[in-house]
Scaffold this motif. Structure first.
Motif, PDB file in Angstrom:
ATOM      1  N   GLU A 739      60.209 -22.596  10.716  1.00  0.00           N
ATOM      2  CA  GLU A 739      58.884 -22.131  11.108  1.00  0.00           C
ATOM      3  C   GLU A 739      57.885 -22.345   9.964  1.00  0.00           C
ATOM      4  O   GLU A 739      58.237 -22.220   8.783  1.00  0.00           O
ATOM      5  CB  GLU A 739      58.911 -20.646  11.473  1.00  0.00           C
ATOM      6  N   PRO A 740      56.622 -22.648  10.297  1.00  0.00           N
ATOM      7  CA  PRO A 740      55.600 -22.832   9.257  1.00  0.00           C
ATOM      8  C   PRO A 740      55.182 -21.504   8.644  1.00  0.00           C
ATOM      9  O   PRO A 740      55.144 -20.475   9.314  1.00  0.00           O
ATOM     10  CB  PRO A 740      54.440 -23.484  10.015  1.00  0.00           C
ATOM     11  N   VAL A 741      54.848 -21.555   7.352  1.00  0.00           N
ATOM     12  CA  VAL A 741      54.399 -20.370   6.620  1.00  0.00           C
ATOM     13  C   VAL A 741      52.985 -20.623   6.114  1.00  0.00           C
ATOM     14  O   VAL A 741      52.717 -21.635   5.465  1.00  0.00           O
ATOM     15  CB  VAL A 741      55.330 -20.059   5.436  1.00  0.00           C
ATOM     16  N   VAL A 747      48.574 -23.626   6.066  1.00  0.00           N
ATOM     17  CA  VAL A 747      50.025 -23.835   6.133  1.00  0.00           C
ATOM     18  C   VAL A 747      50.477 -24.421   4.807  1.00  0.00           C
ATOM     19  O   VAL A 747      50.039 -25.507   4.401  1.00  0.00           O
ATOM     20  CB  VAL A 747      50.403 -24.763   7.296  1.00  0.00           C
ATOM     21  N   ALA A 748      51.344 -23.698   4.118  1.00  0.00           N
ATOM     22  CA  ALA A 748      51.715 -24.075   2.758  1.00  0.00           C
ATOM     23  C   ALA A 748      53.204 -24.325   2.581  1.00  0.00           C
ATOM     24  O   ALA A 748      53.639 -24.763   1.512  1.00  0.00           O
ATOM     25  CB  ALA A 748      51.273 -22.980   1.786  1.00  0.00           C
ATOM     26  N   GLY A 749      54.010 -24.048   3.611  1.00  0.00           N
ATOM     27  CA  GLY A 749      55.445 -24.227   3.463  1.00  0.00           C
ATOM     28  C   GLY A 749      56.156 -23.949   4.763  1.00  0.00           C
ATOM     29  O   GLY A 749      55.546 -23.866   5.833  1.00  0.00           O
ATOM     30  N   TYR A 750      57.463 -23.787   4.675  1.00  0.00           N
ATOM     31  CA  TYR A 750      58.275 -23.598   5.874  1.00  0.00           C
ATOM     32  C   TYR A 750      59.520 -22.795   5.543  1.00  0.00           C
ATOM     33  O   TYR A 750      59.988 -22.765   4.401  1.00  0.00           O
ATOM     34  CB  TYR A 750      58.665 -24.941   6.487  1.00  0.00           C
ATOM     35  N   ILE A 751      60.038 -22.123   6.571  1.00  0.00           N
ATOM     36  CA  ILE A 751      61.266 -21.342   6.448  1.00  0.00           C
ATOM     37  C   ILE A 751      62.464 -22.282   6.438  1.00  0.00           C
ATOM     38  O   ILE A 751      62.509 -23.260   7.192  1.00  0.00           O
ATOM     39  CB  ILE A 751      61.401 -20.356   7.629  1.00  0.00           C
ATOM     40  N   THR A 752      63.453 -21.988   5.596  1.00  0.00           N
ATOM     41  CA  THR A 752      64.696 -22.757   5.605  1.00  0.00           C
ATOM     42  C   THR A 752      65.788 -22.010   6.366  1.00  0.00           C
ATOM     43  O   THR A 752      66.387 -22.551   7.288  1.00  0.00           O
ATOM     44  CB  THR A 752      65.162 -23.051   4.172  1.00  0.00           C
ATOM     45  N   SER A 753      66.047 -20.769   5.991  1.00  0.00           N
ATOM     46  CA  SER A 753      67.058 -19.970   6.692  1.00  0.00           C
ATOM     47  C   SER A 753      66.634 -18.519   6.683  1.00  0.00           C
ATOM     48  O   SER A 753      65.789 -18.106   5.885  1.00  0.00           O
ATOM     49  CB  SER A 753      68.440 -20.142   6.047  1.00  0.00           C
ATOM     50  N   ALA A 754      67.226 -17.760   7.598  1.00  0.00           N
ATOM     51  CA  ALA A 754      66.819 -16.362   7.738  1.00  0.00           C
ATOM     52  C   ALA A 754      67.944 -15.557   8.367  1.00  0.00           C
ATOM     53  O   ALA A 754      68.832 -16.099   9.029  1.00  0.00           O
ATOM     54  CB  ALA A 754      65.555 -16.263   8.605  1.00  0.00           C
ATOM     55  N   GLY A 755      67.885 -14.248   8.176  1.00  0.00           N
ATOM     56  CA  GLY A 755      68.858 -13.351   8.785  1.00  0.00           C
ATOM     57  C   GLY A 755      68.372 -11.921   8.704  1.00  0.00           C
ATOM     58  O   GLY A 755      67.688 -11.536   7.745  1.00  0.00           O
ATOM     59  N   TRP A 756      68.727 -11.125   9.709  1.00  0.00           N
ATOM     60  CA  TRP A 756      68.303  -9.726   9.738  1.00  0.00           C
ATOM     61  C   TRP A 756      69.234  -8.906   8.858  1.00  0.00           C
ATOM     62  O   TRP A 756      70.450  -8.930   9.012  1.00  0.00           O
ATOM     63  CB  TRP A 756      68.303  -9.183  11.159  1.00  0.00           C
ATOM     64  N   SER A 757      68.645  -8.179   7.909  1.00  0.00           N
ATOM     65  CA  SER A 757      69.418  -7.417   6.933  1.00  0.00           C
ATOM     66  C   SER A 757      69.684  -6.008   7.427  1.00  0.00           C
ATOM     67  O   SER A 757      68.742  -5.234   7.662  1.00  0.00           O
ATOM     68  CB  SER A 757      68.671  -7.357   5.591  1.00  0.00           C
ATOM     69  N   ALA A 758      70.957  -5.658   7.553  1.00  0.00           N
ATOM     70  CA  ALA A 758      71.323  -4.296   7.939  1.00  0.00           C
ATOM     71  C   ALA A 758      71.112  -3.316   6.791  1.00  0.00           C
ATOM     72  O   ALA A 758      71.051  -2.109   7.006  1.00  0.00           O
ATOM     73  CB  ALA A 758      72.788  -4.267   8.382  1.00  0.00           C
TER      74      ALA A 758
END
Length: 807
Positions: A739-741, A747-758
């Motif tokens: 996703e774009p950031v 727009v200056a960058g993009y997401i590489t990986s992500a996860g919901w933190s418990a």
């Protein structure tokens, strides 16, 4: 000094582009051969419809397409009519938002349109049939033959030569290197480098030199209408994609060309190709099959009502190359030095591929990351004829399908399973597939933990339909349980090599960035760099004896790199031990309580410190334990031979009963590693990134005398972009990657990986952002049709003191 002599097999769009790019870099002794005439050679280039859509989920493929557009525009071989993709279902409309996000991430101009705006751009469209569209104004039509001839002309001006009706029938070799080629008329052309750019004939040429080129030639339907009255003015309409029905369209003056992927895959038998195509204009065109095209024609008339005023005028079934994963096949044969392949490349990416491969050949490393396209990315089982055929046919079917990032092939499956697989299935393992391994993503047996943890205040936020696909909230419970109790993670799919011999230490020291020459028992995190200083891979190197190392790697590309750099004196041996061994990660605050009673050695922090390795026993099972933790918790990676795998699981499972041990899967694993700031190679960092930029500069020992890539690092300028951790503000917000950031409205960058933190109750993501971005800065992330707010966070987000891992 004599220049290297280069022979390129194939004068289509790839071969001509390669000749241009190689000669541009200064190697001018280049000969290009083709079995057909110049430049309408009879291959796929000769009939390709030439549609160039740049937007792609792969940053690499988007970059290759963008360069192709730039170059063909310079050559006056590109018509920027724009591209329009329309949605007729809610799912496709959502996916077009995702594609628009990719475009912004990769810097491609685009916009989303309502139905009336689409019809204004393409007046033949029925706006009542669509929900909206995605428009890319810089996309357009490649004039493939014009581009091929123009690139050949530039290469010829620099000294290259092109030979028509010159079929290569043999690659000559001596002492493991190519020496030239032999043609059908018996002529020998000497060469130091041979590049196979023969299109769908490439697999046959590869087979002759013991190289598997995993592609399948398949027929694809294309037809042209008669004159369309609504086009009598010769309007320049954008290219059109109707992916919900596997269709695309382009104009030819007052006619419409229609391409169709909705028919059954039709793999080509190369043994009968010339006979099957004898009645057609060229050997890459099969006779048209009108009955298969009927659904396409009906749907086309519904989408474009003006087509009811005309009929189909002509058609053919054109042959193109398909691969198991949809990516090109690029690289050098590791069994025959100097033989390169540039195969399964479509016109869309042709010039970009040629530039990258030319850089690779001439300078030793391409400027962009090509790991998705590398010839050696496939596991051994994936090189079987059965696997190549089945998966390439599936790739044809899925050309226009909406593919979730966690959607994995459904067949073939269970080709690689760990010794724990039967136990995992009993516990309700839901598996993803990676490297052909069955990898548990979560376990249904842990569903009951959700109620228990919810009572303790752990939240399980609902997800939207897209992020909730290929997912279970059970993963949140598994991650939280790892932080509070103990869990078993199947680490068997981690690629493992034994590197041994008198020269092993010097060999690894030269290839890696960190000091791996420590005393036996040490474990070292280190990197492999290319000649540009980019990160080829990250490794965990355990020195188990003076001349014996176990290396945890990322896959077949690492083995290829190692074997290419082996000393010629036989002082180093490499053995892939992945399939003959297995590994369980035992992590959590109760891990020592659970494992110590099984082991005769002291597992205390003082007796067995962090980043140490120990050969010992658990019960009667011989194991190698490594005090490392990708999830940032107390515990070990525990290795044993596959024959002991089931017994190891049962032993640990029984020992963990009183500590309420649970199995845990890849989704929990991913969220925990994000909490701890650990990178995933190939996703968060690639050859396009230096260690400093990727946040792994600590793995570079600058005082080492030498290692591959050191000179490039020493001359590198400060990175313009840096990998940063983001924490999303809304606890219900989830992103998946790419996703774009936006920073300060741009727009200056993009997401590489992500996860919901418990642990923190928020989604954590990595993003490449301008280096001046600092912790605390606010950013915005476009996820489908929603924008989320996030803040840059210091790393690691969880346990910055590293106290959990060093209990």
């Amino acid at each position: 000094m004599r220049q290297p002599r280069v022979v390129i097999i194939g004068a289509g769009i790839v071969g001509t582009a390669l000749a241009d790019e190689i000669t541009r870099l200064g190697w001018t002794d280049v000969t290009v051969t083709d079995r057909g005439p110049l430049f309408r050679t009879g291959g796929s280039t000769s009939h390709a419809p030439g549609l160039v859509f740049q937007t792609n989920g792969s940053k690499t493929m988007a970059e290759l397409a963008r360069y192709t557009v730039e170059k063909f525009t310079e050559l006056e071989a590109f018509d920027a009519v724009g591209g329009l993709e329309v949605a007729t279902t809610p799912q496709r409309w959502t996916d077009l938002h995702r594609r628009y996000g990719w475009a912004k991430s990769w810097g491609i101009e685009g916009r989303l349109l309502d139905p009336q705006e689409c019809a204004k751009l393409h007046p033949l469209l029925d706006p009542e049939r669509i929900l909206g569209g995605y428009h890319t104004p810089t996309d357009g039509l490649a004039l493939a033959l014009t581009a091929a001839e123009a690139q050949a002309r530039r290469a010829t001006d620099r000294g290259a030569q092109f030979l028509a009706y010159c079929e290569v029938v043999e690659v000559l070799q001596a002492d493991g290197r190519v020496t030239g080629v032999r043609t059908a008329d018996g002529q020998e052309l000497p060469a130091d480098v041979v590049v196979c750019a023969a299109g769908f004939w490439g697999a046959e040429l590869g087979r002759a030199v013991g190289l598997t080129v995993p592609l399948v030639p398949m027929a694809h339907q294309f037809a042209k209408t008669g004159p369309v009255p609504a086009l009598d003015g010769g309007e320049r309409l954008p290219m059109l994609r109707h992916q919900d029905s596997d269709l695309y369209y382009r104009t030819y003056g007052d006619r419409i060309g229609i391409g169709y992927y909705g028919h059954d895959p039709r793999p080509i038998d190369m043994r009968t190709l010339l006979r099957d195509t004898a009645s057609e204009a060229m050997p890459s065109m099969l006779p048209f099959t009108p009955a298969e095209f009927e659904p396409a024609w009906r749907e086309s008339r519904r989408l474009l009502p003006a087509l009811t005023e005309t009929e189909l005028d002509e058609g053919f079934d054109g042959i193109f190359s398909f691969t198991p994963d949809g990516f090109p096949i690029l690289g050098e044969h590791h069994g025959l030095s100097g033989l390169w392949v540039a195969e399964a490349v479509w016109v869309t990416h042709s010039a970009g591929v040629a530039k990258a491969v030319a850089e690779w050949i001439v300078t030793g490393a391409p400027q962009i990351d090509l790991h998705e396209c590398d010839l050696h990315r496939f596991e051994q089982a994936a090189l079987s004829p059965d696997f190549i055929r089945r998966t390439s046919m599936r790739a044809f079917v899925e050309v226009y399908d909406i593919i979730h990032p966690h959607q994995y092939r459904s067949a073939p499956r269970e080709l690689r399973t760990s010794p724990f697989y039967a136990r995992q299935r009993e516990l309700g393992a839901c598996c993803f597939e990676g490297g052909l391994w069955e990898r548990p993503a979560w376990f249904e047996a842990n569903a009951a933990l959700m109620d228990e943890l919810a009572a303790d205040g752990v939240e399980f936020p609902e997800r939207d339909e897209w992020s909730g696909s290929c997912y279970s909230p059970i993963a949140i419970a598994e991650a939280r349980w790892t932080r509070t109790h103990v869990a078993l993670y199947d680490m068997t799919p981690l690629t493992r090599y034994e590197v041994s011999g008198a020269g092993a230490t010097a060999f690894l020291q030269e290839l890696t960035t960190n000091d791996v020459g420590k005393k036996p028992g040490a474990v070292t995190y280190t990197l492999l760099l290319d000649e540009n200083g980019g990160i080829r891979s990250d490794l965990t190197v355990a020195r188990l004896d003076d001349q014996f190392f176990q290396v945890g790697a990322n896959g077949p590309l690492d083995l290829d790199w190692f074997t290419r750099h082996l000393p010629g004196d036989g002082s180093v041996t490499i053995r892939d031990i992945t399939g003959g061994t297995c590994c369980l990660g035992v992590w959590g605050p109760k891990a020592r309580d659970m494992v110590q009673p099984l082991c005769p050695d002291d597992l205390s922090h003082k007796g067995f410190g962090y980043f140490r390795a120990l050969r010992t026993y658990l019960g009667s099972i011989p194991v190698t334990m490594m005090r490392v933790s990708y999830v940032g918790e107390l515990g070990w990676e525990i290795y044993t031979s596959a024959e002991h795998g089931a017994a190891l699981w049962d032993l640990l499972w029984a020992a963990g009963a009183e500590y309420r041990v649970v199995p845990a899967g890849r989704i929990a694993f991913n969220s925990l590693r994000l909490e701890k700031g650990y990178r995933s190679w190939g996703t968060d960092m690639t050859t396009e990134h230096t260690p400093e930029a990727a946040g792994v500069g600590f793995a570079v020992r600058k005082t080492k005398a030498s290692f591959i890539g050191k000179a490039a690092l020493e001359s590198a300028v400060p990175p313009k972009n840096t990998l940063r951790s983001l924490v999303l503000d809304d606890p219900r917000a989830v992103v998946l990657g790419k996703e774009p950031v936006t920073v300060n409205g741009v727009v200056a960058g993009y997401i590489t990986s992500a996860g919901w933190s418990a642990t923190i109750g928020r989604c954590i993501a990595y993003a490449w952002l301008p280096s001046e971005t600092r912790p605390g800065d606010e950013v915005h992330i476009d996820y489908l049709a929603t924008t989320f707010t996030a803040h840059v966070h210091t790393e690691p987000v969880v346990d910055p003191e590293m106290s959990l891992i060093r209990r």
